[in-house]
Design an enzyme around this catalytic site. Structure first.
Site, PDB file in Angstrom:
ATOM      1  N   LYS A  54      29.852  37.746  62.127  1.00  0.00           N
ATOM      2  CA  LYS A  54      29.232  36.522  63.191  1.00  0.00           C
ATOM      3  C   LYS A  54      28.737  37.026  64.391  1.00  0.00           C
ATOM      4  O   LYS A  54      27.703  36.605  64.895  1.00  0.00           O
ATOM      5  CB  LYS A  54      30.779  35.705  63.513  1.00  0.00           C
ATOM      6  CG  LYS A  54      31.144  34.846  62.283  1.00  0.00           C
ATOM      7  CD  LYS A  54      32.741  34.217  62.597  1.00  0.00           C
ATOM      8  CE  LYS A  54      33.268  33.391  61.214  1.00  0.00           C
ATOM      9  NZ  LYS A  54      34.499  33.172  61.529  1.00  0.00           N
ATOM     10  N   GLN A  98      39.630  33.230  65.593  1.00  0.00           N
ATOM     11  CA  GLN A  98      39.457  33.591  64.181  1.00  0.00           C
ATOM     12  C   GLN A  98      40.965  33.503  63.432  1.00  0.00           C
ATOM     13  O   GLN A  98      42.030  33.874  64.103  1.00  0.00           O
ATOM     14  CB  GLN A  98      39.284  34.984  63.780  1.00  0.00           C
ATOM     15  CG  GLN A  98      39.141  35.441  62.424  1.00  0.00           C
ATOM     16  CD  GLN A  98      37.911  34.600  61.720  1.00  0.00           C
ATOM     17  OE1 GLN A  98      36.924  34.475  62.306  1.00  0.00           O
ATOM     18  NE2 GLN A  98      38.216  34.287  60.425  1.00  0.00           N
ATOM     19  N   ASP A 121      34.206  25.989  66.456  1.00  0.00           N
ATOM     20  CA  ASP A 121      34.640  25.914  64.853  1.00  0.00           C
ATOM     21  C   ASP A 121      34.932  24.231  64.617  1.00  0.00           C
ATOM     22  O   ASP A 121      34.860  23.927  63.410  1.00  0.00           O
ATOM     23  CB  ASP A 121      36.090  26.188  64.846  1.00  0.00           C
ATOM     24  CG  ASP A 121      36.000  27.782  64.357  1.00  0.00           C
ATOM     25  OD1 ASP A 121      35.260  28.105  63.648  1.00  0.00           O
ATOM     26  OD2 ASP A 121      36.885  28.436  64.701  1.00  0.00           O
TER      27      ASP A 121
END
Length: 292
Positions: A54, A98, A121
């Site tokens: 990412k 994460q 997210d």
């Protein structure tokens, strides 16, 4: 019939190029570089790889990327303090915690602590609620990637019967909501099925577009697919493979070889939805920064 292979890597590259252009125009106009900060708790190898990928994708398109790496034994209060600091930092456009987190940490509490405006997210209840209300802003990256994968392959969901297998908050539920919106790129008739669905094959055979995010390899086999359907495989599973040097390979939730003989088009694993997820994370970072 042999299905066309849907090249998620190529489509993701198109989206990354579009993001890079938007970033360039934004910076040429005097704007600040959007910044994504990832929080990686502990040293789980798979999570570390995801975060590195990412960050690399951000840098390739001109976004700034930072990673905070607290120890695996961090307390919940300490992690919440980190998240609150990122919320308050005007230089941070987007925040990504994460998952999964170590067992002493409550994922829901941590996810809900992220500022919804920085939640790249798309998992905060505010962002999921906006999706339910038909006013999506920051949509979870994988469902957004699936939608773009369809549209950029020439498969408009409008008016089609779509079956989504899997009911997770990360993929299945938001994808069903997204494709059922009264909006461009949606307007589908969506059925949300799962591994607890009675006679799952009878349901999946009704789908013109079948998206499988069940979390188990080979959940969907050829006899469960309507001839000529478009099949999107979201699954990523490690399966033993003695022919590989590392002793395993990645496999999706769909029996690719068998379903390829029935479907009109199918996305592979790897190289399908995975690259799209990262590409849409970049798009969300721009949106969080007010650029897109």
């Amino acid at each position: 019939m042999t299905a066309d292979r849907i090249d998620g890597a190529a489509i993701a590259a198109e989206i990354r190029a579009e993001v890079a252009d938007r970033v360039r125009v934004h910076l040429e106009g005097g704007g600040k570089t959007p910044q994504l900060t990832a929080v990686l708790v502990g040293d789980d190898p798979a999570s570390a790889t995801y975060v590195r990928n990412k960050a690399r994708a951000c840098e390739e398109v001109g976004l700034e990327a930072h990673t905070i790496t607290p120890p695996a034994d961090i307390s919940q209060d300490e992690l919440l303090e980190i998240v609150r600091g990122l919320n308050a930092d005007p230089g941070v456009s987007g925040i990504l915690v994460q998952l999964p987190l170590p067992p002493q940490l409550d994922e829901r509490t941590i996810t809900e602590a992220v500022d919804p405006a920085k939640d790249v997210d798309g998992l905060h209840p505010v962002n999921l609620g906006r999706l339910v209300q038909g006013e999506p802003h920051l949509v979870p990256a994988t469902p957004a990637g699936v939608q773009q994968l369809l549209l950029r392959t020439g498969v408009d969901p409008a008016g089609k019967r779509v079956v989504v297998v899997g009911r997770s908050t990360l993929v299945g539920k938001p994808l069903a909501l997204l494709l059922g919106q009264k909006a461009e790129g949606a307007n589908a008739t969506v059925t949300l099925a799962h591994t607890g669905t009675s006679d799952l094959g009878a349901v999946t055979r009704e789908a013109e577009v079948l998206v499988v995010a069940a979390g188990w390899p080979n959940t969907v086999t050829a006899e469960m697919v309507r001839p000529g359907a478009v099949v999107i495989d979201v699954g990523t599973n490690r399966v033993d493979d003695a022919t590989r040097k590392r002793g395993w390979r990645l496999a999706g939730d769909v029996d690719y070889a068998g379903v390829s003989e029935v479907a009109a088009a199918i996305s592979p694993v790897p190289g399908g939805v995975g690259p799209m997820t990262i590409a849409m994370l970049l798009v969300n970072t721009l949106r969080a920064a007010g650029v897109a």
